[in-house]
Design an enzyme around this catalytic site. Structure first.
Site, PDB file in Angstrom:
ATOM      1  N   ASN A  42       0.887  -1.297   0.136  1.00 54.58           N
ATOM      2  CA  ASN A  42      -0.056  -0.019  -0.018  1.00 54.58           C
ATOM      3  C   ASN A  42       0.935   1.274  -0.001  1.00 54.58           C
ATOM      4  OD1 ASN A  42      -1.908   2.011   0.429  1.00 54.58           O
ATOM      5  ND2 ASN A  42      -2.103   1.577   2.535  1.00 54.58           N
ATOM      6  N   TRP A  43       0.872   1.881  -0.964  1.00 50.27           N
ATOM      7  CA  TRP A  43       2.036   2.937  -1.163  1.00 50.27           C
ATOM      8  C   TRP A  43       1.417   4.350  -0.675  1.00 50.27           C
ATOM      9  CZ3 TRP A  43       4.373   2.713  -6.955  1.00 50.27           C
ATOM     10  CH2 TRP A  43       5.167   1.829  -6.994  1.00 50.27           C
ATOM     11  N   LYS A  44       0.271   4.349  -0.332  1.00 53.20           N
ATOM     12  CA  LYS A  44      -0.336   5.697   0.212  1.00 53.20           C
ATOM     13  C   LYS A  44      -0.139   6.687  -0.706  1.00 53.20           C
ATOM     14  CE  LYS A  44       0.529   3.336   4.523  1.00 53.20           C
ATOM     15  NZ  LYS A  44       0.438   3.552   6.359  1.00 53.20           N
ATOM     16  N   HIS A  67      -9.489   1.130   4.758  1.00 57.28           N
ATOM     17  CA  HIS A  67      -8.076   1.414   5.557  1.00 57.28           C
ATOM     18  C   HIS A  67      -8.316   2.277   6.482  1.00 57.28           C
ATOM     19  CE1 HIS A  67      -4.110   2.522   6.251  1.00 57.28           C
ATOM     20  NE2 HIS A  67      -3.837   1.520   5.722  1.00 57.28           N
ATOM     21  N   GLU A  77      -6.880   4.638   7.589  1.00 56.80           N
ATOM     22  CA  GLU A  77      -6.516   6.099   7.429  1.00 56.80           C
ATOM     23  C   GLU A  77      -7.584   6.814   6.845  1.00 56.80           C
ATOM     24  OE1 GLU A  77      -2.676   5.441   5.427  1.00 56.80           O
ATOM     25  OE2 GLU A  77      -1.832   4.991   7.324  1.00 56.80           O
ATOM     26  N   GLU A  93      -5.426  -4.894  10.606  1.00 56.80           N
ATOM     27  CA  GLU A  93      -4.629  -3.845  10.620  1.00 56.80           C
ATOM     28  C   GLU A  93      -4.602  -3.187  12.186  1.00 56.80           C
ATOM     29  OE1 GLU A  93      -2.422  -2.990   6.771  1.00 56.80           O
ATOM     30  OE2 GLU A  93      -4.163  -1.528   6.935  1.00 56.80           O
ATOM     31  N   GLY A 137       2.377   2.211  10.606  1.00 53.86           N
ATOM     32  CA  GLY A 137       3.263   3.320  10.304  1.00 53.86           C
ATOM     33  C   GLY A 137       4.094   3.896  11.537  1.00 53.86           C
ATOM     34  N   SER A 195       3.159  -2.376  10.152  1.00 49.04           N
ATOM     35  CA  SER A 195       4.802  -2.365  10.187  1.00 49.04           C
ATOM     36  C   SER A 195       5.344  -3.704  10.304  1.00 49.04           C
ATOM     37  CB  SER A 195       5.176  -1.824  11.770  1.00 49.04           C
ATOM     38  OG  SER A 195       4.730  -0.516  12.115  1.00 49.04           O
ATOM     39  N   GLY A 201       2.825  -1.234   4.097  1.00 46.60           N
ATOM     40  CA  GLY A 201       2.909   0.169   3.914  1.00 46.60           C
ATOM     41  C   GLY A 201       4.285   0.392   3.643  1.00 46.60           C
ATOM     42  N   GLY A 202       5.037   1.168   4.805  1.00 49.99           N
ATOM     43  CA  GLY A 202       6.337   1.797   4.458  1.00 49.99           C
ATOM     44  C   GLY A 202       7.286   0.847   3.763  1.00 49.99           C
TER      45      GLY A 202
HETATM   46  C1  PEP Z   1      -0.747  -0.009   5.714  1.00 42.38           C
HETATM   47  O1  PEP Z   1      -0.709   1.221   5.378  1.00 42.38           O
HETATM   48  O2  PEP Z   1      -1.750  -0.751   5.431  1.00 42.38           O
HETATM   49  C2  PEP Z   1       0.274  -0.444   6.591  1.00 42.38           C
HETATM   50  C3  PEP Z   1       0.143  -1.556   7.155  1.00 42.38           C
HETATM   51  O3  PEP Z   1       1.298   0.590   6.671  1.00 42.38           O
HETATM   52  P1  PEP Z   1       2.804   0.114   7.499  1.00 42.38           P
HETATM   53  O4  PEP Z   1       3.223  -1.109   7.012  1.00 42.38           O
HETATM   54  O5  PEP Z   1       3.639   1.290   7.123  1.00 42.38           O
HETATM   55  O6  PEP Z   1       2.594   0.122   8.977  1.00 42.38           O
END
Ligand code: PEP
Length: 256
Positions: free
Chosen positions: A13-15, A98, A100, A170, A176, A216, A237-238
């Site tokens: 997930n590049w956000k 999500h 966010e 999640e 994040g 994470s 994500g990251g």
């Molecule tokens: C996400 O955005 O779905 C996510 C899990 O981010 P991160 O891996 O950065 O925590």
């Protein structure tokens, strides 16, 4: 009981990151690193990058997804993108619900349900995100909350349509933040999600559905998380913004 054969899916997930040019560059770097993946690989990118991503991954096994979609097909919804628009350009996946989106853009379980209906109608595959905040975990309501999020989101979804859906657990406090749920915590909630699917549908559906962990996840903790019996993949994500890191997670998933 025989271990059910479920698809392992690693999704990025590049956000709100990457321009189209950067998208091409990052996917070109990723392609050789994940070409022998023995799991499904999905990369979800901002709307503006979808064309570049589809082009860069043509004739590869990497699937491209969007990060959201609106529930209407078209109309006066300035700034929105419909599921129909995504499928028209060849997008295969969409992330819905999500945290966010829920936290910053007022999305609710009910709007998530409406987006799921629209995406199913367009034959998109869905990554449905659910998760509790730290406050909710500390209040001891994680199980009830997750079950409720799943039940509302899947309202009106048939057994056949459920095959188009992946659920990503999640925990909001782990996204994040660098704080990962322990493998036991992740597995316990993924098991709650699977039990909720049994309650809503039946055991076969529960055995078949892919449930990811997200929060994470990285090359260091992926092995333990992905080894859990109810964790069938990851939403990343990251670490999905760095080709070697993402590829390392894909490599680990390919072996579990
Ligand atoms: C996400 O955005 O779905 C996510 C899990 O981010 P991160 O891996 O950065 O925590």
């Amino acid at each position: 009981m025989e271990q059910p054969l479920r698809k392992t899916v690693i999704a990025g997930n590049w956000k709100m990151n990457q321009t189209p040019a950067e998208t091409t560059q990052l996917l070109e770097e990723m392609k050789p690193l994940v070409k022998n993946a023995y799991c499904d690989v999905v990369v979800c990118v901002p709307y503006i990058d979808l064309h570049a991503a589809l082009q860069a991954t043509a004739n590869t096994s990497i699937c491209i997804g969007a990060e959201n979609c609106h529930w209407e097909q078209s109309g006066a919804f300035t700034g929105e993108i419909s599921a129909a628009m995504l499928s028209a350009i060849g997008v295969e996946y969409v992330i819905l619900g999500h945290s966010e989106r829920r936290t910053h853009f007022g999305e609710t379980d009910v709007t998530v349900q409406k987006r799921i209906r629209a995406a199913l109608n367009e034959k998109l595959k869905i990554i449905l995100c659910v998760g509790e905040s730290l406050e909710q975990r500390e209040q001891g309501i994680t199980v009830e909350l997750i079950a409720m999020q799943v039940k509302i989101a899947l309202g009106g979804v048939s057994e056949d349509e459920l095959k188009q859906i992946i659920i990503a657990y999640e925990p909001v406090w782990a996204i994040g933040t660098g704080k990962t749920a322990t493998a036991e915590q992740a597995n316990a909630v993924c098991a709650v999600i699977r039990q909720t699917i049994t309650d809503l549908y039946n055991q076969n559906c529960a055995n078949a559905i892919t449930i990811q962990y997200g929060g994470s996840m990285n090359a260091k903790n992926a092995e333990e998380l992905l080894a859990q019996s109810d964790v069938d993949g990851g939403l990343i994500g990251g670490a999905s913004l760095k080709a070697p890191d993402f590829a390392a997670i894909v490599g680990i998933a390919s072996k579990t």
